[in-house]
Write an enzyme that holds these catalytic residues in place. Structure first.
Site, PDB file in Angstrom:
ATOM      1  CD  GLU A 291       7.683  -2.189  -0.626  1.00 46.25           C
ATOM      2  OE1 GLU A 291       6.742  -1.413  -0.888  1.00 46.25           O
ATOM      3  OE2 GLU A 291       7.586  -3.427  -0.737  1.00 46.25           O
ATOM      4  CG  HIS A 294       5.360   0.727  -4.748  1.00 45.05           C
ATOM      5  ND1 HIS A 294       4.516   0.481  -5.803  1.00 45.05           N
ATOM      6  CD2 HIS A 294       5.425  -0.434  -4.052  1.00 45.05           C
ATOM      7  CE1 HIS A 294       4.100  -0.787  -5.752  1.00 45.05           C
ATOM      8  NE2 HIS A 294       4.645  -1.360  -4.707  1.00 45.05           N
TER       9      HIS A 294
HETATM   10  N1  TRP Z   1       1.980  -2.670  -1.413  1.00 41.57           N
HETATM   11  C1  TRP Z   1       2.900  -3.528  -0.740  1.00 41.57           C
HETATM   12  C2  TRP Z   1       3.964  -3.884  -1.744  1.00 41.57           C
HETATM   13  O1  TRP Z   1       3.886  -4.672  -2.569  1.00 41.57           O
HETATM   14  C3  TRP Z   1       2.380  -4.789  -0.199  1.00 41.57           C
HETATM   15  C4  TRP Z   1       1.198  -4.787   0.690  1.00 41.57           C
HETATM   16  C5  TRP Z   1      -0.075  -4.776   0.346  1.00 41.57           C
HETATM   17  C6  TRP Z   1       1.194  -5.007   2.064  1.00 41.57           C
HETATM   18  N2  TRP Z   1      -0.894  -4.986   1.431  1.00 41.57           N
HETATM   19  C7  TRP Z   1      -0.123  -5.147   2.479  1.00 41.57           C
HETATM   20  C8  TRP Z   1       2.200  -5.100   2.982  1.00 41.57           C
HETATM   21  C9  TRP Z   1      -0.468  -5.439   3.797  1.00 41.57           C
HETATM   22  C10 TRP Z   1       1.869  -5.372   4.302  1.00 41.57           C
HETATM   23  C11 TRP Z   1       0.551  -5.553   4.679  1.00 41.57           C
HETATM   24  O2  TRP Z   1       4.940  -3.316  -1.871  1.00 41.57           O
HETATM   25 ZN    ZN Z   2       4.476  -3.387  -4.310  1.00 40.44          ZN
END
Ligand code: TRP
Ligand code: ZN
Length: 850
Positions: A291, A294
Site C-alpha cells: 500500500e 502505491h
Molecule cells: N487497491 C487495493 C490494493 O491492492 C485493493 C482493493 C481494490 C480493495 N478494491 C478494493 C481493497 C475494495 C478493499 C476493498 O492494494
Molecule cells: Zn494494490
C-alpha cells in the site's frame, strides 16, 4: 436495491470525460443513518473531449439539492447517476445528498464498522458518497471538512485546521475519486516519524480501536522500512507531512492505498507475537509495503481506466515482492510466490474465468481484482526486467516516474518507457498483457559430440477470452550441471519468440544435465523429459535454489501420480533425495522447510485433469496422507533432532532467521505427530508462548484426532480476540477429515461468535471450506450445497465478498459427471435467486458457461 441489467464495458470504447475539474470541496455532516454530504466542484469544458454530456455517477444517493453557479437546477436522475444541462464555459456545481452509512452492508462507499465511520472507494465506491465523475482519469485537488462528534476525524492529505468536532483536510496532489478516504471514530494513534532523504519530516500514525494499541509496533516498523526501501531502490520519496494508517474490522479485501490515509483490514496490520503467526507477520509487512508503494505506482501515476488495473497492481506486487526478497530470503520468497501463483492464478488462467492481464471487457470491475491481474501482472514485469537487464529496468522506471507524474496512464505508456530506454520493440512482448491462458513450454535435447541442442515448443491452450493465442516472448533461464554436480554453464537467458525454436550450447566435454526455467523465469507450464535420476541429481546439486526445490516438487508429484493412478508406493529415491536436503545444515532452515512440502491436492487434481484423467478427491487425499506417513516413517530417526535443533528458545522475533527455524521445526513436528502419538505436539501446545507455536501444535492435534481439549482451551483463552478467533474457526475447517468437513462447517456456523456479516469471519469458515479439497468435493454434494446456501445468504448484503468466493466453483469441469451435475444444480440455484447482484451474476455466468 435492484441492479440494472448487466452491461458490458469495453476497453475499445474509452473516451475522455467532457470536463476538467479545477477543485473539489466536500463537507460531511456525519450521522449513522442520515449523513449529509455537500459538494462544490469547479468544472470547465475539456478541450480534448468530443463528448460534452454532463453525466455524474451516483448510486443509492438521496439528492437534496443541486445548483449550477448558485442557481438551483433539476437534474435528470437515472439508476446510475444524473445528467444536467450545463454552460459551455467554466461553472461551479453544488449538490447536497443524504446517505445511510449504517445500512451500507456492502462495505463500499461510506459505511460503519464497530461504531466507526470509514470509506472504501476503489473501484467505484465514491459514487455512493456523492454525484461525481467517478472514473480514474478525472484527477482533482480535494478539500474536505468533517463535522462529527468523534475524537478522530481523518481524510486525505494534510490537516488544515481542527476544532472540536470539526476537521478540515487539504490534499495538494490531484487524485482520482477512488483514492478519497474518510475515517471518523473513537480511535487511538500509535505514532511514529520518518525523515525523508531530502529532509522532510513526516508524522506517521497507526490508528486502532482502544484495546489494540499493543498490536501496532510491528506495522509501524514495516512502514518505516518500506519508506526507506522505496527511496533507496526506486528513488521515490514520500510527498506529504503526514501518513496515516487505520485498522478496520469489516473490510472486503486486505487494504487500500488512499492518498495519505491507507485503510487496512485489521488482519492485515495488527500483530503481536502472542496473537499472530510468523506467516501473519510476513504478510502484514508485505501489505504495508504494497500500500505504501502505491503512493507512486498508483497514486502519483494512476490508471486511465480500470482496464489498466495491472498498471498499478502488477507493478506494485512486483515491487512488494522485491522488498520482501531484499529484507528476507530471495529464494524462499520466489518459491512461495510460485506456490501461490500455481494455487490461485493457474486455475484461473486455465478455467472459465481466464482473462488477459489487461482485460478487454468487464461487467463488474470488482470481479477483476484477480490473481491474473495482480500476480501474473507482477510476473510480466519480472520477465521484462530479465529481458532488458537490471540497469535498463532502473532507467526505464525512473523515466516512467519523470514522464508520467500526475497523469492517468495506460500499459502503452509503461511499455514505451522501456522501448525508449532500450531501443527494443516490445510489440510481441505486449501479448503478455493481451492474451489469456498459461503457455505450455516443452523442451527436447539432442547431444552430438560436445554440442547440446535444446529444442523448445510453446503452445497456449485457447480460451473464450483468447481463442487464437499467438507465440509469446519467453525468457528461459538455463544453466548446465555436469555429472559431478558442478555447474559448467552459468545461467543464460534464452529469449524465445517463435512457436518452435532451438538453442545450442557448444564445446562441452561430457553431456550435462540441463537446469531449465531457473528462478521460474516465465509463468508457464514446463514439460521436460528428464529421468528421475537426473532430477534427483539436480535436487542434490543445482546451483539455482528455485530449480533445486522444483525438481523435488516434480519428483513428489510423479510419486503421487503413480500412487493415484497405479496404486504404487511412494518413490524411495525421492524420499532419499529430500532426506539429504533437509539434513544439510548449510542450507537455510526456511528453504529446507519448503522442501518438506507437497503439491496441494487441488494442484494434483489440475495435473491429473491436464493429463486427461478424472481426479478423484478421495483417492488424492489418501495418496497425500500415505505420502506424509511414508515421509514420517522414512525420516523417523531424523525428525526428533530436526525438531529440537530448530525450536527457538530466545525471545520471539518475527524476523526471517527465527521464523525460518520455526518453519522447519514445525514442518518436522507435523511428520513427527504421525509417529509419536502426538506427544510432541501436545507438549508444544502446553508450552507455547507465541501464536506460531500454539497454532501449529493445535493443527497437528486436530489432524491427529486428539484436538478436542486444546480446541476448547484455545477458545477459552482467545474468545475476546477477533483475529485469533478467526484462526480458531479456520483451523478446525482446514484440519477436518474430508468425510466430516461439511459437518464441522455446519457446527461452526451455528457458533454464537460466527458473525457471518463480517468478511473475515465468513472467509475463515466458508473460505477455508472452499479450499478444503476433499471436504468441499465430497461425493454427496453436501459441500457444494452448503457453500451455495451461504453465498445466497451473503449476496444481498455483500456482493463483493460473495462474488469472490464463487471462484471455488471455477474448477468444476475437472471432476466426474456426477460431481459436475451436483455443482451445476447449485450454480443454477444461485443464479435463479431474485435480485442476485451484478457481481455474483457475472462470476457464476462465466463459470457456468453456456
Ligand atoms: N487497491 C487495493 C490494493 O491492492 C485493493 C482493493 C481494490 C480493495 N478494491 C478494493 C481493497 C475494495 C478493499 C476493498 O492494494
Ligand atoms: Zn494494490
Amino acid at each position: 436495491m435492484r441492479d440494472a441489467a448487466p452491461q458490458t464495458i469495453y476497453l475499445a470504447d474509452y473516451t475522455p470525460f467532457g470536463f476538467i475539474i479545477d477543485s473539489v470541496s466536500l463537507h460531511f455532516d456525519l450521522d449513522p443513518r442520515k449523513t449529509r454530504v455537500k459538494s462544490r466542484i469547479a468544472f470547465r469544458p475539456n478541450p480534448d473531449a468530443t463528448d460534452n454530456t454532463f453525466f455524474l455517477h451516483g448510486e443509492n444517493l438521496n439528492l437534496i439539492s443541486a445548483m449550477i453557479d448558485g442557481t438551483p437546477v433539476t437534474p435528470k436522475l437515472t439508476e446510475a447517476g444524473l445528467t444536467c444541462d450545463v454552460p459551455d464555459a467554466p461553472f461551479v456545481w453544488e449538490a447536497e445528498v443524504e446517505i445511510d452509512p449504517t445500512g451500507n452492508t456492502a462495505l463500499e462507499g461510506l459505511y460503519m464498522s464497530n461504531g466507526m465511520y470509514c470509506t472504501q472507494c476503489e473501484a467505484e465506491g465514491f459514487r455512493k458518497i456523492t454525484y461525481y465523475p467517478d472514473r480514474p482519469d478525472v484527477m482533482a485537488v480535494f478539500t474536505v471538512t468533517i463535522n462529527g462528534p468523534h475524537p478522530v476525524l481523518l481524510s486525505n492529505g494534510n490537516p488544515v485546521s481542527a476544532a472540536e468536532h470539526v476537521a478540515e483536510w487539504h490534499d495538494p496532489w490531484p487524485k482520482p475519486s477512488y483514492l478519497f478516504a474518510l475515517v471518523a471514530g473513537d480511535l487511538v494513534a500509535h505514532p511514529g516519524s520518518f525523515t525523508t532523504k531530502s529532509g522532510r519530516d513526516v508524522a506517521l500514525n497507526l490508528y486502532v480501536r482502544p484495546g489494540d494499541e499493543g498490536k501496532c509496533a510491528f506495522g509501524m516498523q514495516a512502514l518505516k522500512e518500506s519508506m526507506k526501501w522505496d527511496e533507496d531502490v526506486y528513488g521515490r520519496e514520500y510527498d506529504l507531512d503526514l501518513f496515516n494508517i487505520v485498522a478496520v474490522d469489516d473490510f472486503n479485501m486486505g487494504a487500500m492505498e488512499n492518498k495519505g490515509l491507507n485503510v487496512f483490514n485489521s488482519s492485515a496490520v495488527l500483530a503481536s507475537p502472542e496473537t499472530s503467526t510468523d506467516m501473519n507477520f510476513e504478510r502484514i509487512e508485505a501489505i504495508i509495503a504494497h500500500e505504501y508503494f502505491h503512493n507512486w505506482t498508483g497514486n502519483r501515476i494512476t490508471c486511465r481506466d480500470w482496464f489498466q488495473l495491472c498498471l498499478k497492481e502488477g507493478l506494485t506486487v512486483f515491487r512488494d515482492s522485491q522488498f520482501t526478497s531484499d529484507i528476507r530470503s530471495a529464494s524462499v520468497k520466489r518459491i512461495s510466490d510460485v506456490i501461490d501463483l500455481r494455487a490461485r492464478q493457474f486455475p484461473e488462467d486455465q478455467g472459465p474465468l481466464a482473462h488477459p492481464v489487461r482485460p478487454e471487457s468487464f461487467q463488474e470491475i470488482n470481479n477483476f481484482y484477480t490473481a491474473t491481474i495482480y500476480e501474473k501482472g507482477a510476473e510480466v514485469i519480472g520477465m521484462l526486467k530479465l529481458l532488458v537487464g537490471d540497469d535498463a529496468y532502473a532507467k526505464a522506471a525512473t523515466l516512467y516516474f519523470d514522464r508520467h507524474d500526475g497523469q492517468a496512464c495506460t500499459i502503452e505508456d509503461w511499455l514505451r518507457v522501456f522501448e525508449d530506454t532500450t531501443g527494443r520493440d516490445l510489440t510481441q512482448f505486449k501479448r503478455w498483457y493481451g492474451q489469456a491462458g498459461t503457455p505450455h513450454l516443452s523442451v527436447t535435447e539432442a547431444w552430438d559430440h560436445g554440442k547440446l541442442t535444446l529444442h523448445f515448443k510453446q503452445h497456449t491452450p485457447p480460451s473464450a477470452a483468447t481463442p487464437d493465442p499467438q507465440p509469446q516472448v519467453l525468457p528461459i533461464a538455463v544453466g548446465l550441471i555436469d555429472q559431478d554436480g558442478d555447474e559448467v554453464e552459468e545461467t543464460n537467458i534464452l529469449e524465445m519468440t517463435q512457436a518452435e525454436q532451438s538453442f545450442v550450447f557448444d564445446n562441452l566435454g561430457t553431456r550435462p544435465i540441463v537446469s531449465i526455467l531457473r528462478g521460474f523465469s516465465a509463468p508457464v507450464v514446463l514439460t521436460q523429459d528428464l529421468s528421475d535420476a537426473d532430477r534427483a541429481h539436480l535436487l542434490a546439486y543445482d546451483t539455482d535454489p528455485f530449480n533445486r526445490w522444483e525438481q523435488g516438487r516434480i519428483l513428489a508429484r510423479s510419486s503421487l501420480m503413480a500412487m493415484i493412478l497405479e496404486g504404487k508406493k511412494p518413490n524411495k529415491d525421492w524420499l532419499k533425495g529430500i532426506r539429504a536436503v533437509i539434513s544439510d545444515e548449510h542450507l537455510d532452515p526456511a528453504y529446507r522447510a519448503l522442501m518438506l512440502g507437497l503439491p496441494s491436492q487441488s494442484d494434483l487434481a489440475r495435473a491429473l485433469a491436464e493429463d486427461g484423467h478424472t481426479p478423484d478427491p478421495d483417492i488424492i487425499y489418501a495418496a497425500v496422507e500415505a505420502t506424509r506417513a511414508a515421509m514420517a516413517k522414512s525420516y523417523a530417526n531424523l525428525l526428533p533432532t530436526l525438531y529440537r535443533r530448530h525450536t527457538v528458545s530466545e525471545d520471539y522475533e518475527p524476523d526471517a532467521i527465527q521464523s525460518g527455524k520455526r518453519a522447519l521445526s514445525n514442518a518436522a513436528l507435523s511428520l513427527l505427530t504421525r509417529i509419536d502419538d502426538a506427544a510432541a505436539a501436545q507438549k508444544q501446545y502446553d508450552a507455547a508462548d507465541n501464536m506460531t507455536q500454539q497454532l501449529s501444535a493445535l493443527a497437528n492435534l486436530i489432524h491427529a484426532g486428539k484436538g478436542s481439549k486444546a480446541v476448547q482451551a484455545f477458545e477459552a483463552q482467545w474468545k475476546d480476540d477477533r483475529l485469533v478467533m478467526d484462526k480458531w474457526f479456520g483451523l478446525q475447517v482446514m484440519e477436518a477429515d474430508p468425510e466430516e468437513a461439511h459437518e464441522v462447517v455446519e457446527t461452526l456456523t451455528k457458533h454464537a461468535d460466527f458473525n457471518w456479516k463480517n468478511p473475515n469471519r465468513f472467509r475463515s469458515v466458508l473460505g477455508a471450506f472452499a479450499a478444503h479439497h476433499g471436504g468441499f468435493h465430497h461425493a454427496s454434494g453436501a459441500g457444494y450445497r452448503l457453500l451455495a446456501d451461504w453465498l445466497i445468504k451473503l449476496d444481498p448484503l455483500n456482493p463483493q465478498t460473495t462474488a469472490r468466493m464463487c471462484s471455488a466453483f471455477q474448477t468444476w469441469k475437472r471432476y466426474d459427471a456426477d460431481r459436475q451435475a451436483l455443482i451445476k444444480t447449485e450454480l443454477d440455484r444461485i443464479l435463479a435467486q431474485p435480485d442476485l447482484s451484478r457481481d455474483t451474476t457475472e462470476m457464476l455466468t462465466r463459470i457456468r458457461g453456456a
